[in-house]
Write a protein that holds these residues in place. Structure first.
Motif, PDB file in Angstrom:
ATOM      1  N   VAL A  50      34.685 -40.432  21.173  1.00  0.00           N
ATOM      2  CA  VAL A  50      33.805 -39.375  21.677  1.00  0.00           C
ATOM      3  C   VAL A  50      33.973 -38.096  20.855  1.00  0.00           C
ATOM      4  CG1 VAL A  50      33.306 -37.930  23.678  1.00  0.00           C
ATOM      5  CG2 VAL A  50      33.716 -40.361  23.985  1.00  0.00           C
ATOM      6  N   MET A  51      35.200 -37.768  20.495  1.00  0.00           N
ATOM      7  CA  MET A  51      35.413 -36.564  19.695  1.00  0.00           C
ATOM      8  C   MET A  51      34.777 -36.702  18.310  1.00  0.00           C
ATOM      9  SD  MET A  51      36.915 -34.245  21.452  1.00  0.00           S
ATOM     10  CE  MET A  51      37.444 -33.134  20.164  1.00  0.00           C
ATOM     11  N   TRP A  54      31.184 -36.088  18.805  1.00  0.00           N
ATOM     12  CA  TRP A  54      30.930 -34.668  19.114  1.00  0.00           C
ATOM     13  C   TRP A  54      31.037 -33.811  17.856  1.00  0.00           C
ATOM     14  CZ3 TRP A  54      34.409 -30.484  18.834  1.00  0.00           C
ATOM     15  CH2 TRP A  54      33.932 -29.273  19.366  1.00  0.00           C
ATOM     16  N   ILE A  55      32.001 -34.115  17.006  1.00  0.00           N
ATOM     17  CA  ILE A  55      32.179 -33.320  15.786  1.00  0.00           C
ATOM     18  C   ILE A  55      30.987 -33.504  14.846  1.00  0.00           C
ATOM     19  CG2 ILE A  55      33.589 -33.126  13.702  1.00  0.00           C
ATOM     20  CD1 ILE A  55      36.014 -33.741  15.435  1.00  0.00           C
ATOM     21  N   SER A  57      27.972 -34.316  15.664  1.00  0.00           N
ATOM     22  CA  SER A  57      26.683 -34.000  16.274  1.00  0.00           C
ATOM     23  C   SER A  57      26.200 -32.632  15.786  1.00  0.00           C
ATOM     24  CB  SER A  57      26.810 -33.984  17.802  1.00  0.00           C
ATOM     25  OG  SER A  57      25.588 -33.600  18.392  1.00  0.00           O
ATOM     26  N   PRO A  60      25.883 -29.862  19.477  1.00  0.00           N
ATOM     27  CA  PRO A  60      26.785 -30.189  20.589  1.00  0.00           C
ATOM     28  C   PRO A  60      26.424 -29.360  21.823  1.00  0.00           C
ATOM     29  CG  PRO A  60      27.885 -28.787  18.971  1.00  0.00           C
ATOM     30  CD  PRO A  60      26.564 -29.133  18.395  1.00  0.00           C
ATOM     31  N   ASP A  61      26.407 -30.029  22.957  1.00  0.00           N
ATOM     32  CA  ASP A  61      26.030 -29.350  24.199  1.00  0.00           C
ATOM     33  C   ASP A  61      27.196 -28.617  24.830  1.00  0.00           C
ATOM     34  OD1 ASP A  61      23.505 -30.348  23.894  1.00  0.00           O
ATOM     35  OD2 ASP A  61      23.877 -32.139  25.124  1.00  0.00           O
ATOM     36  N   SER A  62      28.432 -28.983  24.521  1.00  0.00           N
ATOM     37  CA  SER A  62      29.585 -28.350  25.139  1.00  0.00           C
ATOM     38  C   SER A  62      30.719 -28.322  24.126  1.00  0.00           C
ATOM     39  CB  SER A  62      30.001 -29.115  26.404  1.00  0.00           C
ATOM     40  OG  SER A  62      30.315 -30.465  26.099  1.00  0.00           O
ATOM     41  N   PRO A  64      35.013 -28.903  23.076  1.00  0.00           N
ATOM     42  CA  PRO A  64      35.874 -30.087  23.057  1.00  0.00           C
ATOM     43  C   PRO A  64      36.342 -30.508  24.441  1.00  0.00           C
ATOM     44  CG  PRO A  64      37.008 -28.162  22.167  1.00  0.00           C
ATOM     45  CD  PRO A  64      35.581 -27.782  22.321  1.00  0.00           C
ATOM     46  N   ALA A  67      33.797 -32.832  25.838  1.00  0.00           N
ATOM     47  CA  ALA A  67      33.876 -34.151  25.211  1.00  0.00           C
ATOM     48  C   ALA A  67      35.037 -34.963  25.766  1.00  0.00           C
ATOM     49  CB  ALA A  67      34.018 -33.987  23.694  1.00  0.00           C
ATOM     50  N   SER A 279      24.177 -39.121  13.285  1.00  0.00           N
ATOM     51  CA  SER A 279      25.285 -39.305  14.231  1.00  0.00           C
ATOM     52  C   SER A 279      24.769 -39.741  15.597  1.00  0.00           C
ATOM     53  CB  SER A 279      26.076 -38.010  14.363  1.00  0.00           C
ATOM     54  OG  SER A 279      25.238 -36.955  14.833  1.00  0.00           O
TER      55      SER A 279
END
Length: 584
Positions: A50-51, A54-55, A57, A60-62, A64, A67, A279
């Protein structure tokens, strides 16, 4: 010094309870640590994935923290726990209860490995050392030795250690956008831990059949050998049910793959519309891969007839398809047939899967029926060992029931809600899938099993007249005018039923007189001799002494001449009387 000696002499031994705790504590501590490590590795794997997404993306919506909350929630979802999504457009929390079945493989494998290592003590060679080249005797002794830690201690420690990490993970996930349902979390996570750890301990102890027999104690005595054989291997019905489930799931996956190829343009358009960055598309492809087992179960449900639901009132089946128009674009949903009545090609493709599964189930049951696999009867045990048609039909019906139970359980795991109201039903209905599986397999597997059994029992009759013809035609010039010898019960045995005596008609014992040759009539083939003991060792003996077959008797060396001529190399050459050049 005297005081030291006095104190040492007055030291009392530990109590039995304390000694027992000290003896068991290393194994229990190791099992607790193994269970905690298994849970930590599972959480770390989901967190890393997931991280990474997220990195990479672009939007990112939020942060760490969000995530990591999602990673913990996905780890719980992999165990079958239902999640609740709070940030919805309507403001009403929506459940997410469709677990990707492929994600369940990681926690299950980690738990199985931790329980197995905890039972073995973590020492491959028994003492944790390396091979010093002493010999193979020590290796054999280590293999035959019992596990270092008892099964109960290892199982309890792994389960408690795993749950000790799962509880804080669930509390941490409750603070994110995907919150776990406490009821489902309290049921699914311990259930997965108990089953996977139990399988690991059972594997470490050599997979004994005693625990399975105790679990099968509630079944009737005549049904237990069909599930678990006397040698600890799966019985006929269990193997047939596994084969039928594999055919159904494989056929369902094949239907999904063919439909995806046929709707390749729509699937590609759905992938491109769902996200723009590479991604995000990679994340969608990973989600599709995790849902492949779910798609196979859905395809099997479609082939069986009940189909699956894409929302309340939107059922997709071979007869008719009513896909919901409000679903978001998703590559796997592009494989859903178009709305409307089902076509003949849909009926034929869907009907071929359960028919093939029924034939496979019937074939496996017939193999066990012909090879006399039951209770305490050894394979090839003679006439009474071959199953009658009624027992074969009952075994096929029981295999169909087991396969229906497996498909119903998988259908319950592969579906669930994805929201409220309309999306409360998403996926196949488990009881409809189970009932359809039972109906299809009973209608196909039972006649197939009886037919294959009868065919395998009739097959050797085609070779019977040829063997009888060999017996009726005596060999020319061999033992003419001699009296045939009648076989007695003393002459029966394994050696009389092999080689020339069992096939070509020769007697295993020397003749005792002269008589006219007498032909024999072939014995009736009243049972399946192809897989029985008689097929391996020769023709079957008659049951009555007066009905035993007689053979053309001959002496062992009748085919040799009375006074054979000596071979050239058997006669020594005469000495050379001619003197040599140097002889006086």
């Amino acid at each position: 010094m005297a005081g030291v000696i006095e104190m040492t002499a007055r030291r009392r031994p530990l109590s039995p309870l304390l000694t027992r705790i000290c003896d068991r504590s290393p194994g229990l501590v190791g099992a607790l640590l193994g269970g905690a490590v298994a849970a930590g590795l599972g959480l770390a794997s989901f967190a890393v994935l997931v991280m990474m997404l997220w990195i990479t993306s672009p939007y990112p919506d939020s942060g760490p923290g969000g995530a990591l909350h999602v990673a913990a929630a996905l780890w719980l979802l992999a165990h079958g726990a239902e999640l609740i999504r709070t940030d919805t457009l309507a403001g009403v929390p929506a459940p997410v209860g469709v677990p990707p079945l492929l994600l369940l493989a990681l926690p299950g494998w980690l738990l199985h490995r931790a329980a197995r290592d905890a039972t073995d003590g973590g020492a491959p060679n028994g003492d944790g050392g390396t091979d010093d080249g002493v010999g193979e005797v020590e290796d054999i002794a280590v293999i035959m030795a019992p596990p270092l830690v008892s099964a109960r201690t290892a199982w309890t420690g792994v389960v408690l250690g795993y749950l000790a990490v799962a509880a804080p993970a669930a509390l941490y996930a409750a603070g994110g956008a995907l919150r776990p349902s406490w009821v489902w979390t309290g049921v699914c996570v311990p259930l997965v831990a108990v089953v996977a750890a139990g399988a690991g301990v059972w594997s470490a102890n050599g997979r004994p059949g005693g625990p399975l027999r105790r679990l099968l104690g509630m079944l009737p005595a005549g049904v237990r050998p069909l599930v678990l054989g006397p040698d600890g291997r799966p019985g006929v019905a269990a193997r047939a049910a596994a084969a039928g489930a594999a055919v159904l799931l494989g056929g369902g996956a094949l239907l999904v793959a063919v439909s995806l190829v046929g709707h390749g343009a729509a699937a590609q358009a759905a992938l491109l519309r769902l996200t723009e960055g590479w991604s995000g598309r990679f994340a969608v492809l990973l989600l599709c891969a995790a849902l492949v087992p779910n798609a196979a179960v859905w395809g099997a449900a479609y082939a069986l007839g009940p189909g699956f639901a894409l929302g309340a009132g939107h059922v997709v089946s071979p007869l008719s398809s009513a896909p919901a128009p409000f679903l978001p674009p998703f590559p796997l949903l592009a494989a859903v047939p178009e709305a409307g009545e089902g076509r003949l090609a849909h009926w034929a493709a869907a009907g071929a899967v359960p028919v093939a599964a029924g034939v496979v189930v019937g074939w496996v049951v017939a193999q066990g029926a012909v090879s006399a696999e039951r209770g305490g009867t050894r394979p090839g045990g003679g006439r009474d060992a071959v199953w009658p048609p009624g027992r074969t039909a009952r075994a096929a019906a029981f295999a169909a029931l087991l396969c229906a139970a497996v498909l119903a359980g998988l259908a319950a795991l592969a579906g669930g809600p994805l929201g409220v109201t309309v999306l409360a039903r998403f996926g196949p209905v488990w009881w409809q899938v189970g009932a359809a599986t039972l109906a299809w397999l009973v209608l196909v597997a039972v006649p197939a099993a009886v037919t294959v059994r009868a065919w395998r029992c009739r097959e050797p009759q085609a070779d019977g007249p040829g063997i009888g013809k060999q017996r009726d035609e005596p060999a020319e010039g061999v033992g003419e005018g001699r009296r045939p010898r009648k076989r007695t019960r003393a002459g029966r045995g394994w050696f009389t039923r092999t080689g020339i005596a069992g096939i070509a008609g020769g007697d295993a014992s020397p003749p005792d007189g002269d008589a006219k040759p007498k032909t024999s009539s072939p014995a009736p083939d009243a049972h399946c001799a192809l897989f029985g003991d008689d097929a391996l060792y020769g023709l079957q003996d008659q049951q009555d002494d007066t009905a035993y077959e007689t053979y053309q008797a001959y002496e062992p060396y009748d085919f040799l001449p009375a006074d054979p001529a000596p071979e050239p190399y058997d006669v020594l050459p005469p000495p050379d009387s001619t003197p040599g050049p140097g002889t006086p």
